[in-house]
Design an enzyme around this catalytic site. Structure first.
Site, PDB file in Angstrom:
ATOM      1  N   TYR A  32      72.663 206.405  24.347  1.00 16.58           N
ATOM      2  CA  TYR A  32      71.447 205.633  24.655  1.00 16.58           C
ATOM      3  C   TYR A  32      71.033 204.856  23.410  1.00 16.58           C
ATOM      4  CZ  TYR A  32      66.804 204.966  26.904  1.00 16.58           C
ATOM      5  OH  TYR A  32      65.677 204.447  27.484  1.00 16.58           O
ATOM      6  N   CYS A  33      70.838 203.541  23.561  1.00 19.13           N
ATOM      7  CA  CYS A  33      70.336 202.684  22.482  1.00 19.13           C
ATOM      8  C   CYS A  33      71.234 202.813  21.254  1.00 19.13           C
ATOM      9  CB  CYS A  33      68.878 203.043  22.181  1.00 19.13           C
ATOM     10  SG  CYS A  33      68.019 201.865  21.110  1.00 19.13           S
ATOM     11  N   ILE A  34      70.684 203.125  20.084  1.00 13.26           N
ATOM     12  CA  ILE A  34      71.499 203.229  18.870  1.00 13.26           C
ATOM     13  C   ILE A  34      72.456 204.413  18.965  1.00 13.26           C
ATOM     14  CG2 ILE A  34      69.957 204.698  17.515  1.00 13.26           C
ATOM     15  CD1 ILE A  34      71.844 201.584  16.230  1.00 13.26           C
ATOM     16  N   GLY A  42      74.260 204.891  21.540  1.00  8.35           N
ATOM     17  CA  GLY A  42      75.446 204.250  22.093  1.00  8.35           C
ATOM     18  C   GLY A  42      76.249 203.541  21.023  1.00  8.35           C
ATOM     19  N   PHE A  89      73.789 203.034  27.398  1.00  6.29           N
ATOM     20  CA  PHE A  89      72.468 202.687  27.944  1.00  6.29           C
ATOM     21  C   PHE A  89      71.752 201.775  26.952  1.00  6.29           C
ATOM     22  CE2 PHE A  89      72.285 207.365  29.641  1.00  6.29           C
ATOM     23  CZ  PHE A  89      73.411 207.123  30.417  1.00  6.29           C
TER      24      PHE A  89
END
Length: 607
Positions: free
Chosen positions: A319-321, A323, A348
């Site tokens: 998710y976000c960073i 990822g 994500f």
């Protein structure tokens, strides 16, 4: 009517002033920080360029000024002279500042509302009309001008807000006395900039009200704890699923209350879910680098999961960073010529190409980043409270000033809302990591460059990611612009699926199917242009979770198996979820930091 109001209010005001000056003397206020000075210097430089450009095109500037004057006169004639409610300038559809009837029905307030809106729009139109300004300068001027304009909104002051003035009179000023108390408390708990509370900080208990999906901590080192969730079905998918949350937030955004928990939903679908819970760094972790989140983070988690489940491959999501870290890990495996330990990867709202980051780009220039680096190095970390306010100010009217009005001017108590509680539960970012992210990822965009980023002694090449990937972004994301995440998806190899959800960075991702709230777009053909992709995409109702779960099923054997045991001989259960690291709150004091488990780190994790 105001018998005690002024005396009570002045006492509270004096207390707040004393606290403010005390904070200022201690260097807590942001007035004299290197970052504030850098932003001011950059703004002066940009403004000088704006004025120079405007001077070179007087005809265009005169036309905008005349349009403003004509509309201002129309507002005056309609409202003040003719008592006409027909508005020359109306708020945007999503602007909720002027919903009270007084803004429409009362001449004075109607006039100042329309005049204010006209001024703000005209000012921003002037910036965009000036030729010769580079795009980055215009971006900064628009962003910081918008911040100043919205800070000056008549809705933010009692004397120019009909709803606030009426409320103050009805409550005999008690709303302002109560609000000032809340302001004082928030000043005391803030860092460099006032962090307005969004929710009741005592409303939820981690592990009981939220982050309460049952599981066990099966690994811990200085960087993270690994949670293995307990099964809720008689049989499970054979391939385990690892979730890598962002290290700039706490993991339980994906495990809020039961009806809002992605983790619980995944376990209910038969997935064996493992979650990484990152440590909230203090000054002792100042040298933790971005690459450590790969080699000492995801790599260790994957090895532990392999040992616990006996599976040689796993599915993973970031998710976000988180990822970004996951993608770097897969590329790291490829560069080390290791076996493909991750079968599929899902991202994500993840930026891999940072060339189009969205409005956060207003802060991305060498002088501002240099100032942040100075502060981070001196402190040892980027304070999560300041980082939280920065993200809130990207949507200042809905994520900052509305809470300012509600808490301090209306004197209301914040609502009990699990998502807002998570948003207020900030985490620091280690100095070395934050400095690297800003300069090498955001400013220089090195992750997509050949030999741009080195992790664990090897160069990261996203093109070497050949496994199937699933990208989910959101249309109204102001933190990771979806066109930017789309560009990142084009940089990886293998079979790629891109999905665009409705809503924003959080609500669009945490979208439980039971809500039936937000839909999503899909298009199997990835064009070079994100806009071209969207034009041909098909809209679907319902949560993207079900679409993703169906996609994941292709990377799971058809045969279900008995649930895995919790932990293993090499990775025994260390304690129950949610563990210790997630309970660390700011500010982190060295003596108050959570200590690793008494047992030594698992040697097998180095495999």
């Amino acid at each position: 009517m105001y018998q005690n109001f002024f005396s009570d209010y002045l006492v509270k005001l004096q207390e707040s002033n004393q606290q403010w000056w005390k904070d200022l003397e201690q260097g807590k206020a942001a007035v004299n920080t290197p970052l504030n000075k850098a932003i001011q210097e950059q703004s002066l430089e940009d403004t000088a360029k704006l004025l120079e450009g405007a001077a070179n095109q007087p005809a265009a500037m005169l036309q905008i000024q005349m349009q403003w004057w004509e509309q201002q006169m129309q507002i005056w004639q309609n409202v003040a002279l003719a008592a006409n409610n027909e508005e020359i300038v109306t708020p945007e559809k999503d602007d909720k500042r002027f919903q009270d009837k007084g803004w429409q029905d009362e001449v004075f307030y109607n006039f100042i509302k329309q005049s204010y809106l006209l001024f703000g729009r005209t000012y921003l139109e002037t910036i965009n009309a000036v030729e010769g300004l580079d795009d980055k300068a215009k971006e900064r001027l628009n962003f910081f001008s918008r911040q100043a304009i919205n800070a000056m909104s008549p809705s933010n002051f009692v004397g120019t807000n009909p709803e606030l003035l009426k409320l103050t009179m009805e409550k005999n000023g008690e709303n302002l006395v109560k609000g000032l108390q809340s302001l004082q408390e928030d000043i005391e708990s803030s860092s460099d900039i006032l962090k307005v509370r969004m929710t009741n900080n005592n409303a939820f208990r981690i592990g009981e009200d939220i982050a309460n999906t049952q599981g066990d901590v099966v690994f811990q080192n200085e960087l993270f704890e690994l949670i293995q969730y307990r099964p809720l079905t008689k049989t499970v998918n054979a391939t385990p699923l690892l979730i890598v949350p962002p290290f700039i937030n706490k993991y339980y955004i994906l495990d809020l209350r039961e009806k809002n928990s992605m983790v619980r939903w995944l376990v209910e679908q038969g997935h064996t879910v493992f979650m990484m819970s990152w440590r909230n760094p203090g000054v002792e972790q100042k040298d933790v680098e971005f690459g450590d989140y790969v080699t000492e983070g995801v790599v260790k988690a994957v090895s532990a999961i392999e040992d616990i489940t006996g599976q040689s491959q796993i599915n993973a999501a970031g998710y976000c960073i988180g990822g970004t870290v996951l993608a770097s890990t897969i590329a790291y495996y490829a560069a080390k010529r290791m076996k493909a330990r991750i079968k599929s990867a899902s991202f994500f709202t993840t930026l891999l190409d940072f060339g189009q980051p969205g409005e956060v780009g207003a802060y991305i220039n060498d002088s501002v980043i240099s100032a942040i680096e100075i502060q981070n190095t001196a402190r040892g970390y980027m304070d999560g409270r300041s980082l939280s306010v920065t993200f809130s100010l990207l949507r200042e009217n809905s994520l900052y000033w509305n809470y300012y009005i509600d808490n301090y001017l209306k004197g209301n108590s914040p609502v009990d809302f699990d998502l807002l509680y998570w948003n207020s539960d900030s985490t620091n970012v280690a100095a070395a990591t934050h400095n690297f992210m800003l300069r090498e990822l955001y400013l220089n965009n090195k992750l997509v460059q050949d030999k741009g980023v080195k992790v664990g002694g090897v160069w990261i090449d996203l093109n070497k990611i050949k496994i199937p990937t699933y990208f989910i972004s959101t249309k109204e994301d102001h933190i990771a612009l979806w066109q930017g995440t789309y560009r990142g998806a084009l940089n990886v190899g293998g079979n790629k699926t891109f999905v665009l959800g409705e809503s924003g960075h959080i609500a669009g991702i945490v979208n439980h199917p039971a809500k039936g709230k937000y839909g999503y777009w899909v298009n199997s053909e990835l064009s070079e242009s994100a806009d071209d992709w969207f034009e041909s995409a098909d809209h679907n109702s319902g949560s993207w979770w079900t679409h993703w779960d169906e996609w994941l099923s292709a990377y799971n054997p058809k045969e279900k198996i008995e649930p895995y045991a919790q932990g293993s001989e090499n990775f025994p259960v260390l304690g129950v979820a949610p563990g210790n690291y997630v309970k660390q709150v700011l500010p982190i004091q060295p003596e108050a930091e959570a200590k690793p488990a008494a047992k030594k780190p698992h040697a097998k994790a180095d495999a």
